[in-house]
Design a protein around this motif. Structure first.
Motif, mmCIF file in Angstrom:
data_model
loop_
_atom_site.group_PDB
_atom_site.id
_atom_site.type_symbol
_atom_site.label_atom_id
_atom_site.label_comp_id
_atom_site.label_asym_id
_atom_site.label_seq_id
_atom_site.Cartn_x
_atom_site.Cartn_y
_atom_site.Cartn_z
ATOM 1 N N GLU A 25 51.811 7.505 4.301
ATOM 2 C CA GLU A 25 51.421 8.112 3.413
ATOM 3 C C GLU A 25 49.910 9.034 4.188
ATOM 4 O O GLU A 25 49.962 9.067 4.688
ATOM 5 N N SER A 26 49.873 10.241 3.284
ATOM 6 C CA SER A 26 49.580 11.488 3.836
ATOM 7 C C SER A 26 48.054 10.865 3.234
ATOM 8 O O SER A 26 48.061 10.265 2.082
ATOM 9 N N VAL A 27 47.397 11.808 3.716
ATOM 10 C CA VAL A 27 45.694 11.616 3.601
ATOM 11 C C VAL A 27 44.687 12.550 3.927
ATOM 12 O O VAL A 27 45.470 12.753 5.182
ATOM 13 N N ASP A 47 50.993 15.498 9.726
ATOM 14 C CA ASP A 47 52.165 13.881 10.157
ATOM 15 C C ASP A 47 51.995 12.647 10.034
ATOM 16 O O ASP A 47 50.577 12.368 10.379
ATOM 17 N N LYS A 48 52.709 12.198 8.909
ATOM 18 C CA LYS A 48 52.033 11.093 8.081
ATOM 19 C C LYS A 48 52.308 9.507 9.048
ATOM 20 O O LYS A 48 51.182 8.269 8.749
ATOM 21 N N GLY A 49 52.894 9.617 10.496
ATOM 22 C CA GLY A 49 52.892 8.550 10.352
ATOM 23 C C GLY A 49 51.978 8.583 11.709
ATOM 24 O O GLY A 49 51.517 7.357 12.222
ATOM 25 N N PHE A 94 45.214 7.521 15.548
ATOM 26 C CA PHE A 94 46.129 6.073 15.407
ATOM 27 C C PHE A 94 47.637 6.098 14.619
ATOM 28 O O PHE A 94 47.931 6.874 14.403
ATOM 29 N N GLU A 95 48.469 5.869 15.849
ATOM 30 C CA GLU A 95 50.056 5.485 15.676
ATOM 31 C C GLU A 95 50.481 4.626 14.488
ATOM 32 O O GLU A 95 50.195 3.534 15.250
#
Length: 294
Positions: A25-27, A47-49, A94-95
């Motif tokens: 999710e986007s943040v 990049d949401k990931g 964090f990936e």
């Protein structure tokens, strides 16, 4: 008395939710902490990931000389970026695809970022004392606006001195009562560190230090930590408690004032009820005959 959490609850809850989400999710969240610390949680380049946690701290520049980068590398490993995001002092990346199995523990560790930064200077001087080596220089960390903490090591103790600014005259009175409780607590708990405090003038231990604050609204609180407080078994808990002493002090001062105000409002309300009941009844005229009134 309430012990404040050593981690940031907003950071912890946000990262835990994002780490455990069914899909990325986007943040984009900005948060603040005590002592003017600013956080930013975001997705780099959309990049949401990937999630970046960046922090800006007033004290970070002072901590560089005490090994803060080495400590963060030890705690966060490859998550620590060599070059933080623009406008921040430190960035963790964090990936989501390669998070450890215990995602909640990772979120908790990330939320301790401010605490772990502050821990670097304490660990350095605690280890000096453990090696029975006296420090040749007092560490000065400007952790809050116009306030600082001074740390020095002797062969048998570590001295930590907080300078604090009381902006309200009432805070000085309540603060004295609060700090006296700290001092008196050692009579009942001999294992507690020694606590000293003074107002107006800095203690003798700070003689020769630059830019010391003086004035009726300035307080200095000294903690004398002995080997039982700084040894490896108790070191982490000591750091958890002492690094947020200033926040703990002012939090309870504000709580005390709020309680006093609530009691005054309650008592005022009771007095108003008494006064309302004491109002004389309306004067009535009684007739005692034609043309006669009393």
């Amino acid at each position: 008395m309430i012990l404040l959490e050593e981690n940031n609850r907003v950071i912890y809850e946000t990262l835990k939710a994002k780490f455990n989400a069914a899909k990325p999710e986007s943040v984009n969240i900005a948060a603040v902490d005590f002592d003017g610390v600013q956080y930013q949680i975001s997705n780099p380049d959309g990049d949401k990931g990937v999630i970046n946690l960046s922090a800006k701290m007033r004290m970070y520049e002072d901590l560089v000389a005490h090994g803060v980068q080495d400590l963060l590398k030890r705690e966060y490993g490859e998550s620590l970026l060599d070059s933080p995001e623009e406008g921040f002092d430190v960035t963790l990346r964090f990936e989501l695809a390669s998070l450890p199995s215990d995602k909640e523990a990772m979120a908790k560790k990330a939320s301790l970022l401010k605490r772990n930064c502050f821990a670097s200077v304490f660990e350095k001087y605690f280890k000096m004392q453990e090696a029975e080596t006296a420090s040749d220089k007092t560490a000065i960390v400007h952790y809050h606006e116009d306030e600082a903490v001074y740390i020095s090591a002797q062969t048998d103790r570590v001295t930590v001195i907080f300078s604090t600014l009381f902006k309200d005259p009432d805070d000085i009175v309540i603060g004295k009562v609060f700090l006296q409780e700290f001092k008196d607590a050692r009579k009942a708990h001999q294992q507690a560190p020694q606590v000293l405090f003074s107002y107006g003038e800095p203690p003798a231990e700070l003689s020769g230090q630059p830019n010391l604050l003086r004035g009726d609204n300035i307080g200095y609180v000294t903690f004398v930590l002995f080997p039982r407080h700084t040894n490896p078994a108790n070191r982490e808990n000591t750091i958890n408690l002492i690094h947020q002493f200033r926040t703990y002090l002012h939090y309870h001062i504000k709580c005390s004032k709020a309680y006093l105000h609530s009691r005054m409002r309650s008592k005022t309300s009771e007095f108003l009820k008494v006064l309302n009941r004491a109002k004389p009844e309306a004067m009535t005229e009684k007739k005692f005959g034609v043309g006669k009134r009393v």
